[in-house]
Design a protein around this motif. Structure first.
Motif, PDB file in Angstrom:
ATOM      1  N   ASP A   1       7.211   1.054  -3.147  1.00 34.35           N
ATOM      2  CA  ASP A   1       7.728   0.902  -1.787  1.00 34.35           C
ATOM      3  C   ASP A   1       7.277  -0.395  -1.119  1.00 34.35           C
TER       4      ASP A   1
ATOM      5  N   THR B   1      14.651   2.924   2.905  1.00 34.43           N
ATOM      6  CA  THR B   1      13.385   3.027   3.625  1.00 34.43           C
ATOM      7  C   THR B   1      13.587   2.362   4.975  1.00 34.43           C
TER       8      THR B   1
ATOM      9  N   ALA C   1       3.882   6.838   0.716  1.00 32.98           N
ATOM     10  CA  ALA C   1       4.468   5.685   0.028  1.00 32.98           C
ATOM     11  C   ALA C   1       3.879   5.547  -1.369  1.00 32.98           C
TER      12      ALA C   1
ATOM     13  N   ILE D   1       8.576  -1.992   2.524  1.00 34.42           N
ATOM     14  CA  ILE D   1       7.665  -2.061   3.670  1.00 34.42           C
ATOM     15  C   ILE D   1       7.588  -3.499   4.187  1.00 34.42           C
TER      16      ILE D   1
ATOM     17  N   VAL E   1      -0.368   5.581   3.521  1.00 30.36           N
ATOM     18  CA  VAL E   1       0.827   4.843   3.905  1.00 30.36           C
ATOM     19  C   VAL E   1       1.999   5.801   3.769  1.00 30.36           C
ATOM     20  N   TYR E   2       2.749   5.930   4.854  1.00 25.43           N
ATOM     21  CA  TYR E   2       3.920   6.806   4.869  1.00 25.43           C
ATOM     22  C   TYR E   2       5.169   5.960   5.018  1.00 25.43           C
ATOM     23  N   VAL E   3       6.260   6.440   4.443  1.00 23.31           N
ATOM     24  CA  VAL E   3       7.561   5.824   4.674  1.00 23.31           C
ATOM     25  C   VAL E   3       8.524   6.890   5.169  1.00 23.31           C
TER      26      VAL E   3
ATOM     27  N   LEU F   1      -1.691   0.285  -0.039  1.00 23.99           N
ATOM     28  CA  LEU F   1      -1.088   1.254  -0.953  1.00 23.99           C
ATOM     29  C   LEU F   1      -2.077   1.718  -2.026  1.00 23.99           C
TER      30      LEU F   1
ATOM     31  N   ALA G   1       7.885   2.802   8.339  1.00 27.38           N
ATOM     32  CA  ALA G   1       6.624   2.863   7.605  1.00 27.38           C
ATOM     33  C   ALA G   1       5.469   2.949   8.589  1.00 27.38           C
TER      34      ALA G   1
ATOM     35  N   LEU H   1       6.721   9.841  11.823  1.00 25.68           N
ATOM     36  CA  LEU H   1       5.658   9.115  11.128  1.00 25.68           C
ATOM     37  C   LEU H   1       4.302   9.366  11.786  1.00 25.68           C
TER      38      LEU H   1
ATOM     39  N   VAL I   1      -0.236  -5.173   2.162  1.00 27.86           N
ATOM     40  CA  VAL I   1       0.540  -3.972   1.844  1.00 27.86           C
ATOM     41  C   VAL I   1       0.079  -3.391   0.513  1.00 27.86           C
TER      42      VAL I   1
END
Length: 159
Positions: A18, A59, A14, A22, A50-52, A43, A62, A94, A39
């Motif tokens: 993003d 999106t 992310a 999220i 952090v992945y999306v 980040l 997450a 994820l 958040v």
């Protein structure tokens, strides 16, 4: 959110941009949602990944992975998939991205907590080799119990 069945799923790290997406995903939780401040902090943190998951331009999932210094285990702090996209393998993708990051960082494995009544998530984690480690009475803000799960990397697991 428009369903984009033919569009491929893309999992990526992310970016700051993003954060709003999220936070919108967090709205699908009945409680224990991350705040905008949390958040943004995750980040920006060097100890968090952090992945999306994106489908088309949207999106739809997450995950926050904590890789704190001096901790032998990585911890999945949060996983969320938009309700319309559940059951399509986004959570699995994820989690696999998080596991790969944990391995690269030299961790022994991954731990996470899940609501005891979240059968779909518990089934997903079980299929990925996570084992129950501890019962967590009253763990969630609404008093619901949780379960701590762990997946050590030293064991071969079927998936």
């Amino acid at each position: 959110m428009k369903t984009q069945a033919a569009a491929p799923i893309r999992v990526r790290l992310a970016r700051t941009a993003d954060a709003a997406a999220i936070l919108a995903l967090e709205e699908s939780f009945p409680g224990d949602r991350m705040s905008a401040r949390s958040v943004r902090r995750f980040l920006a943190s060097p100890s968090a990944c952090v992945y999306v998951a994106a489908v088309g331009g949207a999106t739809v999932g997450a995950l926050v992975l904590l890789l704190r210094r001096n901790m032998r285990w990585a911890r999945v702090y949060s996983v969320v998939v938009h309700p319309r996209y559940r059951g399509r393998g986004l959570g699995r993708r994820l989690i696999r991205a998080a596991e790969a990051a944990a391995r690269r960082s030299g961790r022994r494995g991954v731990s996470l907590e899940v609501r005891a009544d979240n059968a779909p998530a518990r089934g997903l984690y079980r299929s990925l080799g996570y084992m129950e480690d501890e019962q967590l009475p009253g763990y969630y803000e609404d008093g619901a119990p949780g379960v701590r799960l762990r997946k050590p990397f030293g064991l071969r697991m079927r998936n």
